[in-house]
Design a protein around this motif. Structure first.
Motif, PDB file in Angstrom:
ATOM      1  N   ASN A   1       0.802  -1.231   0.000  1.00 48.71           N
ATOM      2  CA  ASN A   1       0.000   0.000   0.000  1.00 48.71           C
ATOM      3  C   ASN A   1       0.832   1.277   0.000  1.00 48.71           C
ATOM      4  OD1 ASN A   1      -2.543  -1.309  -0.055  1.00 48.71           O
ATOM      5  ND2 ASN A   1      -2.326  -1.731   2.136  1.00 48.71           N
ATOM      6  N   GLN A   2       2.090   1.197  -0.403  1.00 47.27           N
ATOM      7  CA  GLN A   2       2.927   2.388  -0.483  1.00 47.27           C
ATOM      8  C   GLN A   2       3.555   2.494  -1.866  1.00 47.27           C
ATOM      9  OE1 GLN A   2       5.789   2.883   2.598  1.00 47.27           O
ATOM     10  NE2 GLN A   2       4.260   2.903   4.224  1.00 47.27           N
ATOM     11  N   ARG A   3       3.505   3.701  -2.419  1.00 46.95           N
ATOM     12  CA  ARG A   3       4.128   3.937  -3.712  1.00 46.95           C
ATOM     13  C   ARG A   3       5.651   3.917  -3.545  1.00 46.95           C
ATOM     14  NH1 ARG A   3       2.410   5.047  -8.303  1.00 46.95           N
ATOM     15  NH2 ARG A   3       0.312   5.592  -7.652  1.00 46.95           N
ATOM     16  N   TRP A   4       6.336   3.307  -4.498  1.00 47.45           N
ATOM     17  CA  TRP A   4       7.787   3.246  -4.477  1.00 47.45           C
ATOM     18  C   TRP A   4       8.319   3.554  -5.876  1.00 47.45           C
ATOM     19  CZ3 TRP A   4      10.380  -0.138  -7.647  1.00 47.45           C
ATOM     20  CH2 TRP A   4       9.607  -1.140  -8.236  1.00 47.45           C
ATOM     21  N   LYS A   5       9.561   3.980  -5.946  1.00 42.96           N
ATOM     22  CA  LYS A   5      10.215   4.236  -7.232  1.00 42.96           C
ATOM     23  C   LYS A   5      11.721   4.151  -7.019  1.00 42.96           C
ATOM     24  CE  LYS A   5      10.172   8.354  -9.632  1.00 42.96           C
ATOM     25  NZ  LYS A   5       9.553   9.391 -10.507  1.00 42.96           N
ATOM     26  N   LEU A   6      12.397   3.443  -7.918  1.00 42.35           N
ATOM     27  CA  LEU A   6      13.850   3.281  -7.874  1.00 42.35           C
ATOM     28  C   LEU A   6      14.458   3.713  -9.197  1.00 42.35           C
ATOM     29  CD1 LEU A   6      14.204  -0.340  -6.412  1.00 42.35           C
ATOM     30  CD2 LEU A   6      14.593   1.799  -5.192  1.00 42.35           C
ATOM     31  N   THR A   7      15.696   4.192  -9.148  1.00 49.53           N
ATOM     32  CA  THR A   7      16.412   4.428 -10.391  1.00 49.53           C
ATOM     33  C   THR A   7      16.671   3.081 -11.054  1.00 49.53           C
ATOM     34  OG1 THR A   7      18.610   4.231  -9.419  1.00 49.53           O
ATOM     35  CG2 THR A   7      17.579   6.451  -9.414  1.00 49.53           C
ATOM     36  N   LEU A   8      16.947   3.119 -12.331  1.00 46.29           N
ATOM     37  CA  LEU A   8      17.262   1.889 -13.052  1.00 46.29           C
ATOM     38  C   LEU A   8      18.445   1.186 -12.399  1.00 46.29           C
ATOM     39  CD1 LEU A   8      16.784   0.038 -15.507  1.00 46.29           C
ATOM     40  CD2 LEU A   8      18.461   1.437 -16.708  1.00 46.29           C
ATOM     41  N   ASN A   9      19.501   1.931 -12.067  1.00 44.62           N
ATOM     42  CA  ASN A   9      20.686   1.318 -11.457  1.00 44.62           C
ATOM     43  C   ASN A   9      20.365   0.677 -10.115  1.00 44.62           C
ATOM     44  OD1 ASN A   9      22.343   1.918 -13.611  1.00 44.62           O
ATOM     45  ND2 ASN A   9      23.027   3.845 -12.735  1.00 44.62           N
ATOM     46  N   ASP A  10      19.525   1.327  -9.301  1.00 47.71           N
ATOM     47  CA  ASP A  10      19.140   0.732  -8.014  1.00 47.71           C
ATOM     48  C   ASP A  10      18.310  -0.536  -8.217  1.00 47.71           C
ATOM     49  OD1 ASP A  10      20.524   2.656  -6.591  1.00 47.71           O
ATOM     50  OD2 ASP A  10      18.743   3.857  -6.138  1.00 47.71           O
ATOM     51  N   GLY A  11      17.464  -0.548  -9.239  1.00 45.77           N
ATOM     52  CA  GLY A  11      16.683  -1.748  -9.552  1.00 45.77           C
ATOM     53  C   GLY A  11      17.573  -2.898  -9.980  1.00 45.77           C
ATOM     54  N   ILE A  12      18.554  -2.601 -10.818  1.00 46.11           N
ATOM     55  CA  ILE A  12      19.505  -3.624 -11.265  1.00 46.11           C
ATOM     56  C   ILE A  12      20.287  -4.169 -10.071  1.00 46.11           C
ATOM     57  CG2 ILE A  12      21.658  -3.953 -12.561  1.00 46.11           C
ATOM     58  CD1 ILE A  12      20.431  -1.993 -14.675  1.00 46.11           C
ATOM     59  N   THR A  13      20.786  -3.279  -9.226  1.00 44.94           N
ATOM     60  CA  THR A  13      21.532  -3.706  -8.039  1.00 44.94           C
ATOM     61  C   THR A  13      20.656  -4.559  -7.129  1.00 44.94           C
ATOM     62  OG1 THR A  13      22.944  -1.753  -8.127  1.00 44.94           O
ATOM     63  CG2 THR A  13      22.796  -2.892  -6.004  1.00 44.94           C
ATOM     64  N   GLY A  14      19.394  -4.175  -6.949  1.00 47.32           N
ATOM     65  CA  GLY A  14      18.479  -4.928  -6.097  1.00 47.32           C
ATOM     66  C   GLY A  14      18.256  -6.352  -6.573  1.00 47.32           C
ATOM     67  N   ILE A  15      18.201  -6.538  -7.892  1.00 51.41           N
ATOM     68  CA  ILE A  15      18.068  -7.892  -8.444  1.00 51.41           C
ATOM     69  C   ILE A  15      19.373  -8.658  -8.248  1.00 51.41           C
ATOM     70  CG2 ILE A  15      17.837  -9.240 -10.568  1.00 51.41           C
ATOM     71  CD1 ILE A  15      15.849  -7.102 -11.538  1.00 51.41           C
ATOM     72  N   GLU A  16      20.473  -8.026  -8.584  1.00 53.23           N
ATOM     73  CA  GLU A  16      21.766  -8.712  -8.532  1.00 53.23           C
ATOM     74  C   GLU A  16      22.177  -9.104  -7.116  1.00 53.23           C
ATOM     75  OE1 GLU A  16      24.002  -7.077 -12.528  1.00 53.23           O
ATOM     76  OE2 GLU A  16      24.310  -5.956 -10.655  1.00 53.23           O
ATOM     77  N   ASN A  17      21.819  -8.299  -6.122  1.00 52.23           N
ATOM     78  CA  ASN A  17      22.218  -8.658  -4.758  1.00 52.23           C
ATOM     79  C   ASN A  17      21.147  -9.460  -4.013  1.00 52.23           C
ATOM     80  OD1 ASN A  17      20.351  -6.832  -3.672  1.00 52.23           O
ATOM     81  ND2 ASN A  17      21.864  -5.248  -3.270  1.00 52.23           N
ATOM     82  N   GLY A  18      20.050  -9.786  -4.704  1.00 57.34           N
ATOM     83  CA  GLY A  18      19.023 -10.645  -4.114  1.00 57.34           C
ATOM     84  C   GLY A  18      18.031  -9.934  -3.216  1.00 57.34           C
ATOM     85  N   THR A  19      18.035  -8.604  -3.219  1.00 54.83           N
ATOM     86  CA  THR A  19      17.069  -7.860  -2.411  1.00 54.83           C
ATOM     87  C   THR A  19      15.670  -7.949  -3.003  1.00 54.83           C
ATOM     88  OG1 THR A  19      18.785  -6.305  -1.723  1.00 54.83           O
ATOM     89  CG2 THR A  19      16.513  -5.583  -1.449  1.00 54.83           C
ATOM     90  N   TYR A  20      15.560  -7.837  -4.333  1.00 53.29           N
ATOM     91  CA  TYR A  20      14.268  -7.819  -5.014  1.00 53.29           C
ATOM     92  C   TYR A  20      14.166  -8.897  -6.081  1.00 53.29           C
ATOM     93  CZ  TYR A  20      13.970  -3.146  -2.997  1.00 53.29           C
ATOM     94  OH  TYR A  20      13.959  -2.090  -2.132  1.00 53.29           O
ATOM     95  N   ALA A  21      12.956  -9.378  -6.264  1.00 52.72           N
ATOM     96  CA  ALA A  21      12.592 -10.227  -7.391  1.00 52.72           C
ATOM     97  C   ALA A  21      11.426  -9.515  -8.066  1.00 52.72           C
ATOM     98  CB  ALA A  21      12.188 -11.620  -6.927  1.00 52.72           C
ATOM     99  N   PHE A  22      11.733  -8.700  -9.065  1.00 55.44           N
ATOM    100  CA  PHE A  22      10.701  -7.905  -9.728  1.00 55.44           C
ATOM    101  C   PHE A  22       9.943  -8.739 -10.748  1.00 55.44           C
ATOM    102  CE2 PHE A  22      13.855  -4.474  -8.722  1.00 55.44           C
ATOM    103  CZ  PHE A  22      13.040  -3.767  -7.843  1.00 55.44           C
ATOM    104  N   TYR A  23       8.685  -8.327 -10.982  1.00 53.47           N
ATOM    105  CA  TYR A  23       7.874  -8.945 -12.020  1.00 53.47           C
ATOM    106  C   TYR A  23       6.915  -7.908 -12.570  1.00 53.47           C
ATOM    107  CZ  TYR A  23       4.078  -9.167  -8.591  1.00 53.47           C
ATOM    108  OH  TYR A  23       3.112  -8.834  -7.674  1.00 53.47           O
TER     109      TYR A  23
END
Length: 93
Positions: free
Chosen positions: A31-53
């Motif tokens: 229930n909260q809006r979020w937004k990441l830079t492209l680089n932060d999104g890439i880092t989040g996937i690579e370090n296992g923080t996020y699994a985006f879909y």
């Protein structure tokens, strides 16, 4: 364990190259809006923080990191119905 988060919007720049157009990804999570830079999104996937879909036209597609001409970018896994799910998303506020 990675947090599964839906990307439901993006921000693009004015470049014509599809691999360089997305500048930010975002959506609503818990229930909260979020937004990441492209680089932060890439880092989040690579370090296992996020699994985006994405969820487009009734299809869930995993977002992965790809590289083209030495530059990393985000894309969805191969999808025969919608070739570019991320670029078809609406702009983030």
């Amino acid at each position: 364990m990675a947090t599964s988060v839906q990307i439901s919007c993006i921000n693009k720049d004015d470049r014509y190259n599809a691999y360089e157009r997305i500048t930010h990804v975002g959506g609503i999570h818990n229930n909260q809006r979020w937004k990441l830079t492209l680089n932060d999104g890439i880092t989040g996937i690579e370090n296992g923080t996020y699994a985006f879909y994405t969820y487009v036209n009734g299809h869930v597609r995993k977002v992965i990191v790809a590289t083209r001409s030495g530059r990393k970018y985000l894309k969805t896994e191969a999808d025969n119905d919608t070739p570019d799910n991320l670029l078809s998303l609406p702009e983030c506020p």
